[in-house]
Motif scaffolding. Structure first.
Motif, PDB file in Angstrom:
ATOM      1  N   LEU A   1       1.179 -45.503  -2.584  1.00 36.11           N
ATOM      2  CA  LEU A   1       1.251 -45.612  -1.131  1.00 36.11           C
ATOM      3  C   LEU A   1       2.522 -46.332  -0.693  1.00 36.11           C
ATOM      4  N   GLN A   2       2.887 -47.393  -1.385  1.00 36.54           N
ATOM      5  CA  GLN A   2       4.046 -48.186  -0.970  1.00 36.54           C
ATOM      6  C   GLN A   2       5.372 -47.440  -1.166  1.00 36.54           C
ATOM      7  N   ARG A   3       5.358 -46.402  -1.981  1.00 37.59           N
ATOM      8  CA  ARG A   3       6.580 -45.625  -2.182  1.00 37.59           C
ATOM      9  C   ARG A   3       6.726 -44.488  -1.167  1.00 37.59           C
ATOM     10  N   THR A   4       5.737 -44.341  -0.298  1.00 40.15           N
ATOM     11  CA  THR A   4       5.774 -43.267   0.703  1.00 40.15           C
ATOM     12  C   THR A   4       6.265 -43.807   2.043  1.00 40.15           C
ATOM     13  N   ASN A   5       6.509 -42.880   2.950  1.00 38.65           N
ATOM     14  CA  ASN A   5       6.854 -43.236   4.330  1.00 38.65           C
ATOM     15  C   ASN A   5       5.699 -42.947   5.286  1.00 38.65           C
ATOM     16  N   LEU A   6       4.492 -42.935   4.758  1.00 40.93           N
ATOM     17  CA  LEU A   6       3.327 -42.627   5.572  1.00 40.93           C
ATOM     18  C   LEU A   6       3.051 -43.734   6.592  1.00 40.93           C
ATOM     19  N   GLN A   7       2.396 -43.358   7.676  1.00 41.67           N
ATOM     20  CA  GLN A   7       2.002 -44.356   8.676  1.00 41.67           C
ATOM     21  C   GLN A   7       1.035 -45.379   8.076  1.00 41.67           C
ATOM     22  N   THR A   8       0.179 -44.932   7.176  1.00 37.80           N
ATOM     23  CA  THR A   8      -0.768 -45.848   6.530  1.00 37.80           C
ATOM     24  C   THR A   8      -0.033 -46.919   5.737  1.00 37.80           C
TER      25      THR A   8
ATOM     26  N   TRP B   1      -0.369 -50.821   6.435  1.00 36.85           N
ATOM     27  CA  TRP B   1      -0.753 -51.787   5.395  1.00 36.85           C
ATOM     28  C   TRP B   1       0.245 -52.938   5.338  1.00 36.85           C
ATOM     29  N   ARG B   2       1.545 -52.659   5.471  1.00 30.68           N
ATOM     30  CA  ARG B   2       2.542 -53.730   5.448  1.00 30.68           C
ATOM     31  C   ARG B   2       2.374 -54.659   6.656  1.00 30.68           C
ATOM     32  N   LEU B   3       2.022 -54.095   7.794  1.00 33.12           N
ATOM     33  CA  LEU B   3       1.759 -54.930   8.969  1.00 33.12           C
ATOM     34  C   LEU B   3       0.556 -55.840   8.740  1.00 33.12           C
TER      35      LEU B   3
ATOM     36  N   ASN C   1      -7.561 -58.439  -6.414  1.00 31.27           N
ATOM     37  CA  ASN C   1      -8.864 -57.858  -6.750  1.00 31.27           C
ATOM     38  C   ASN C   1      -8.799 -56.348  -6.961  1.00 31.27           C
ATOM     39  N   TRP C   2      -7.601 -55.783  -6.986  1.00 32.33           N
ATOM     40  CA  TRP C   2      -7.477 -54.346  -7.206  1.00 32.33           C
ATOM     41  C   TRP C   2      -7.925 -53.956  -8.615  1.00 32.33           C
ATOM     42  N   THR C   3      -8.586 -52.812  -8.719  1.00 35.45           N
ATOM     43  CA  THR C   3      -8.871 -52.237 -10.031  1.00 35.45           C
ATOM     44  C   THR C   3      -7.617 -51.528 -10.533  1.00 35.45           C
ATOM     45  N   ARG C   4      -7.650 -51.073 -11.782  1.00 39.21           N
ATOM     46  CA  ARG C   4      -6.502 -50.370 -12.342  1.00 39.21           C
ATOM     47  C   ARG C   4      -6.181 -49.130 -11.506  1.00 39.21           C
ATOM     48  N   LYS C   5      -7.217 -48.416 -11.109  1.00 36.65           N
ATOM     49  CA  LYS C   5      -7.012 -47.212 -10.303  1.00 36.65           C
ATOM     50  C   LYS C   5      -6.417 -47.568  -8.940  1.00 36.65           C
ATOM     51  N   GLN C   6      -6.892 -48.643  -8.342  1.00 38.76           N
ATOM     52  CA  GLN C   6      -6.382 -49.040  -7.028  1.00 38.76           C
ATOM     53  C   GLN C   6      -4.935 -49.523  -7.111  1.00 38.76           C
ATOM     54  N   ILE C   7      -4.559 -50.143  -8.219  1.00 40.37           N
ATOM     55  CA  ILE C   7      -3.159 -50.542  -8.404  1.00 40.37           C
ATOM     56  C   ILE C   7      -2.261 -49.307  -8.372  1.00 40.37           C
ATOM     57  N   ASP C   8      -2.672 -48.267  -9.089  1.00 39.24           N
ATOM     58  CA  ASP C   8      -1.883 -47.021  -9.106  1.00 39.24           C
ATOM     59  C   ASP C   8      -1.830 -46.397  -7.707  1.00 39.24           C
ATOM     60  N   GLN C   9      -2.951 -46.377  -7.026  1.00 38.40           N
ATOM     61  CA  GLN C   9      -2.992 -45.790  -5.679  1.00 38.40           C
ATOM     62  C   GLN C   9      -2.092 -46.553  -4.717  1.00 38.40           C
ATOM     63  N   MET C  10      -2.144 -47.893  -4.767  1.00 38.33           N
ATOM     64  CA  MET C  10      -1.362 -48.694  -3.827  1.00 38.33           C
ATOM     65  C   MET C  10       0.128 -48.650  -4.141  1.00 38.33           C
ATOM     66  N   HIS C  11       0.473 -48.541  -5.423  1.00 37.37           N
ATOM     67  CA  HIS C  11       1.884 -48.367  -5.775  1.00 37.37           C
ATOM     68  C   HIS C  11       2.408 -47.028  -5.232  1.00 37.37           C
TER      69      HIS C  11
END
Length: 414
Positions: free
Chosen positions: A287-294, A298-300, A275-285
């Protein structure tokens, strides 16, 4: 013409239409009905051939005649019985005792209220909201009184907001018949006591219930243990994952102060990827390339969702859930460490879902229907009104009056 309307209203001797008064300026048509009998059966004791004491004027609203309001007026006889020595008003064939609408109009009101707000129905009929609510309350209560709950074995209990942040209802659903059984104010253990009493009043037995689907709230668990002692508890997957969403959002809020990129990413982390929008797809991609706690949070959360989507049988689900608990306890994210402790405490009930197959998904669906009705009506003034509407649209009541139009159409031979 009077004979035609006598037949149209379904009247038989000694009742008949004696006059039809078309009042165009007032926007109505008045049907004057008389009872021509000189002596009648006593309504109180059934004694035959009793004298009429007097006749009292009464008025009822009927289905509209074209665009005009239809009114039935009648001088209703009261029988002075010599046997029981009571003076009793006879029942009219077109309305229940004490009603201001005909039975046909009441049936139509109920049909309309399943699809429209009560206020809109009242406006359509040119009456007050209170008159419509009285019709609904009477017929919903009467229909529920005839329901048989003796076969109820598997239920769910879930809360429903009556007024945001202020009042709550608890909805009990029959998961086999897929219907609302009982709605009551509150969201505590005492609601189960009230439910057990209502179930018994309808021929059911709370001790005969074998399975209950719940969220992880302590109050509902306590109520189940006390009033459904033979039931096995299954914890609803939706509520378990909802706890993971809360933990994820706690991690994001703590980290957003240091990372600007997290400010507008909340909905993407909570939504399903499909259900991601185009903008959310870019944001989540990103996020997944970072080492952030968030990103770790999200992976958990996603891994916990996969326990339920890929769990299969209890053995496989046990392996996946125990692995997730171990991971979450070592993740160094405080909200997820707390969640791991909560899930471990409720582990047996969570795994029970994979045996019973139960969830609160159906109850959530009912919540959606009730919320839609509530939104159409712009809210309900009292919990009683919300409960009455909930029964009307979700309880599959078998003994409500039938829609006079569709019911009549079904009687026409093919």
């Amino acid at each position: 013409m009077e004979m035609l309307f006598t037949q149209a209203l379904g009247l038989t001797s000694p009742w008949r239409v004696v006059n039809v008064d078309f009042q165009q300026a007032a926007g109505r048509i008045v049907f004057k009905v008389e009872n021509t009998a000189k002596r009648l059966i006593c309504p109180a004791c059934g004694a035959a051939d009793q004298p009429i004491h007097d006749r009292l004027p009464r008025t009822w609203q009927h289905l509209h005649f074209f665009q005009y309001k239809a009114i039935i007026e009648a001088n209703v006889p009261r029988v002075g019985c010599r046997e029981c020595e009571k003076t009793t008003q006879v029942e009219v064939p077109w309305a229940r005792a004490g009603a201001g609408f005909t039975e046909t109009l009441e049936a139509f009101v109920i049909a309309l209220c399943t699809q429209m707000p009560v206020g809109a129905v009242a406006q359509l009929l040119g009456v007050s909201d209170d008159r419509v609510w009285r019709v609904l309350d009477f017929h919903v209560d009467a229909a529920r009184a005839q329901e048989d709950y003796s076969g109820v074995r598997r239920i769910s209990a879930d809360e429903r907001s009556a007024r945001k942040g202020q009042r709550f209802l608890t909805l009990f659903c029959d998961l086999d018949a897929r219907r609302l059984l009982f709605a009551v104010q509150g969201r505590n253990a005492a609601t189960f006591k009230t439910f057990a009493e209502d179930l018994a009043a309808h021929g059911g037995d709370a001790e005969a219930i074998t399975d209950v689907s719940l969220d992880l709230g302590a109050a509902y668990q306590a109520g189940t243990r006390e009033h459904c002692p033979n039931a096995t508890v299954s914890f609803d997957p939706f509520h378990v994952v909802a706890l993971a969403n809360e933990a994820l959002d706690q991690v994001r809020r703590a980290e957003v102060k240091q990372v600007d990129g997290l400010k507008h990413i909340r909905w993407g982390t909570l939504k399903d990827a499909a259900n991601w929008t185009r903008k959310q797809i870019d944001q989540m991609h990103w996020l997944q390339r970072t080492n952030l706690q968030t990103a770790r949070a999200w992976r958990l959360k996603q891994a916990l969702r996969q326990v339920f989507s890929h769990g299969g049988d209890i053995a496989q689900a046990t392996t996946l859930l125990d692995g997730w608990i171990s991971w979450a306890r070592r993740c160094r994210l405080t909200p997820f460490k707390r969640l791991a402790a909560t899930i471990k405490k409720h582990r047996d009930g969570i795994l029970e879902h994979f045996r019973s197959g139960l969830s609160n998904g159906f109850a959530e669906g009912l919540n959606g229907r009730i919320q839609a009705a509530k939104a159409r009506a712009r809210g309900y003034g009292t919990d009683r009104h919300l409960i009455a509407i909930s029964y009307l649209i979700c309880a599959k009541l078998k003994h409500l009056p039938k829609n006079p139009w569709t019911h009549a159409a079904q009687q026409i031979p093919a």
